[in-house]
Design an enzyme around this catalytic site. Structure first.
Site, PDB file in Angstrom:
ATOM      1  N   LYS A 184       0.818  -1.212   0.000  1.00 42.25           N
ATOM      2  CA  LYS A 184       0.000   0.000   0.000  1.00 42.25           C
ATOM      3  C   LYS A 184       0.865   1.283   0.000  1.00 42.25           C
ATOM      4  CE  LYS A 184      -4.023  -2.082   0.018  1.00 42.25           C
ATOM      5  NZ  LYS A 184      -3.752  -3.431  -0.525  1.00 42.25           N
TER       6      LYS A 184
HETATM    7  C1  LIG Z   1      -9.846  -2.750  -1.630  1.00 48.01           C
HETATM    8  C2  LIG Z   1      -9.241  -3.488  -0.476  1.00 48.01           C
HETATM    9  N1  LIG Z   1      -9.957  -3.656   0.637  1.00 48.01           N
HETATM   10  C3  LIG Z   1      -9.451  -4.298   1.698  1.00 48.01           C
HETATM   11  C4  LIG Z   1      -8.183  -4.823   1.692  1.00 48.01           C
HETATM   12  C5  LIG Z   1      -7.678  -5.564   2.875  1.00 48.01           C
HETATM   13  O1  LIG Z   1      -6.596  -4.930   3.438  1.00 48.01           O
HETATM   14  P1  LIG Z   1      -5.709  -5.686   4.553  1.00 48.01           P
HETATM   15  O2  LIG Z   1      -4.792  -6.588   3.845  1.00 48.01           O
HETATM   16  O3  LIG Z   1      -5.005  -4.564   5.269  1.00 48.01           O
HETATM   17  O4  LIG Z   1      -6.661  -6.391   5.446  1.00 48.01           O
HETATM   18  C6  LIG Z   1      -7.389  -4.665   0.555  1.00 48.01           C
HETATM   19  C7  LIG Z   1      -6.029  -5.223   0.527  1.00 48.01           C
HETATM   20  O5  LIG Z   1      -5.425  -5.482  -0.449  1.00 48.01           O
HETATM   21  C8  LIG Z   1      -7.936  -3.982  -0.561  1.00 48.01           C
HETATM   22  O6  LIG Z   1      -7.203  -3.823  -1.672  1.00 48.01           O
END
Ligand SMILES: Cc1ncc(COP(=O)(O)O)c(C=O)c1O
Length: 382
Positions: A184
């Site tokens: 990210k």
């Molecule tokens: C659009 C979206 N929502 C949620 C997530 C989930 O994030 P995390 O890996 O921090 O739980 C991601 C992760 O890639 C994402 O791209």
């Protein structure tokens, strides 16, 4: 010119965060502590919001935000068919029913007109995603939210720096949920944040993120003396650690500088790919700020010399890592089996999911890396 493999989404880690992590390790306070509190405060300042809760992922942020809505099994939460599975899974884990909506093929964001068509008297919430860092059409969505008196959660996993008409992504609705996963725009290894203006729901989230223990239970081993705690809810183990916050604090210091570098690479790709038989990201809407999280191209095999998957493989053979964000949600077997969703019912998401490729877009890329990506894309498509 270096010829090492370019890893997709490899994070930029610099000395200040390394030193701060070492400081945490040496202090022995590596769990949730004062660095998490500091990071939460700095993030609140960056997003110009009041309540921030550091957690261990965006998935946790989404899950906890949804849980505060006390959804019942018959309640419906509308979301996009073009997102990472975690957006949809977080709804499923509350026991409520996810309802998918197709996307606008240009913006790749949830289509407000399709949202309105799916609203029923069971709809309680819209969970949108500012896809790739591009803001959703917030004027249209806020009209719907107000008209039907719905909750709004913004999945801002891609949208830390995003604004719409001068307002920060994540501050339009009830909750904004952020990801600090390794790929990210701001990384803490794993990590996430909830932002909200609801003071009471913020303390509920904080409690649920640490087993449901009474507030500040994390201080129980501090030099203030042993603190008794009580269990006030059946919570989760979703808290952020100081080691994560030690990285995040310094990543946040560089977020705007890095955003400029992302923008520079984005524009350079646009300039260099304009003559190729591929679709480039659509122009950025006026009066919005794109976070430049993902640079996605579409490979249409009827126009290119190869399929999308051949393109991925050829890039890999040439030592360039790429990503697919994402195969549309209803293409996955779990959802087909449990919700009878069919990809064809969400045609724009299906088409994009089958054609999309994300190219490396990171402030860690050197000018040489960027030139190599461009040269390789041109060679592979030739
Ligand atoms: C659009 C979206 N929502 C949620 C997530 C989930 O994030 P995390 O890996 O921090 O739980 C991601 C992760 O890639 C994402 O791209």
């Amino acid at each position: 010119m270096s010829n090492e493999f370019i890893i997709f989404g490899s994070p930029q880690i610099k000395q200040p965060e390394i030193d701060d992590v070492v400081d945490s390790l040496k202090s022995g306070w590596i769990g949730t502590g004062s660095k998490v509190a500091k990071f939460e405060k700095l993030f609140a300042g960056y997003k110009n919001t009041t309540n921030t809760i550091g957690v261990n992922s965006c998935t946790a942020a989404l899950h906890l935000s949804l849980l505060t809505l006390n959804l019942k099994p018959e309640d419906e939460v509308i979301t996009t068919s073009m997102t990472f599975c975690s957006t949809v899974n977080s709804i499923i884990h509350t026991g409520a029913k996810p309802i998918l909506v197709d996307i606008d093929p240009k913006t790749m964001n949830i289509n407000p007109y399709s949202i309105e068509r799916k609203i029923t008297n069971k709809t309680k919430c819209i969970l949108l995603v500012h896809f790739a860092g591009r803001s959703c059409d917030m004027d249209a969505i806020m009209k719907i939210v107000k008209k039907y008196n719905l909750y709004l959660i913004e999945d801002c996993a891609h949208a830390i720096e995003t604004t719409y008409h001068g307002k920060n992504a994540g501050t339009f609705g009830d909750f904004g949920c952020f990801s600090f996963y390794v790929t990210k725009n701001l990384v803490t290894g794993e990590g996430g944040m909830v932002i909200t203006n609801h003071k009471e729901k913020a303390s509920q989230i904080k409690k649920l993120a640490l087993h449901g223990l009474s507030q500040d239970a994390w201080k129980r081993f501090s030099d203030e003396g042993y603190q008794h705690y009580s269990v006030e809810a059946a919570g989760f183990k979703y808290n952020m650690m100081d080691i994560q916050a030690a990285i995040g604090i310094h990543q946040l210091e560089r977020i705007e500088k890095n955003w400029l570098r992302r923008q520079e690479i984005w524009n350079y790709y646009n300039d260099n790919f304009s003559e190729l038989p591929i679709e480039l990201p659509s122009p950025i809407e006026k009066n919005t700020r794109h976070a430049y999280h993902l640079y996605t191209i579409l490979i249409d095999e009827s126009k290119s010399v190869l399929t999308r998957d051949d393109f991925l493989n050829r890039m890999n053979d040439n030592k360039i890592g790429t990503g697919v964000h994402y195969l549309s949600v209803p293409e996955h077997p779990y959802y087909q089996k449990h919700f009878s969703w069919k990809a064809e019912d969400y045609p724009h998401a299906m088409k994009i999911g089958r054609q999309t490729v994300s190219l490396p877009l990171s402030p860690k890329l050197t000018d040489n890396d960027v030139e190599r990506v461009i040269k390789t894309v041109k060679k592979v498509l030739d």
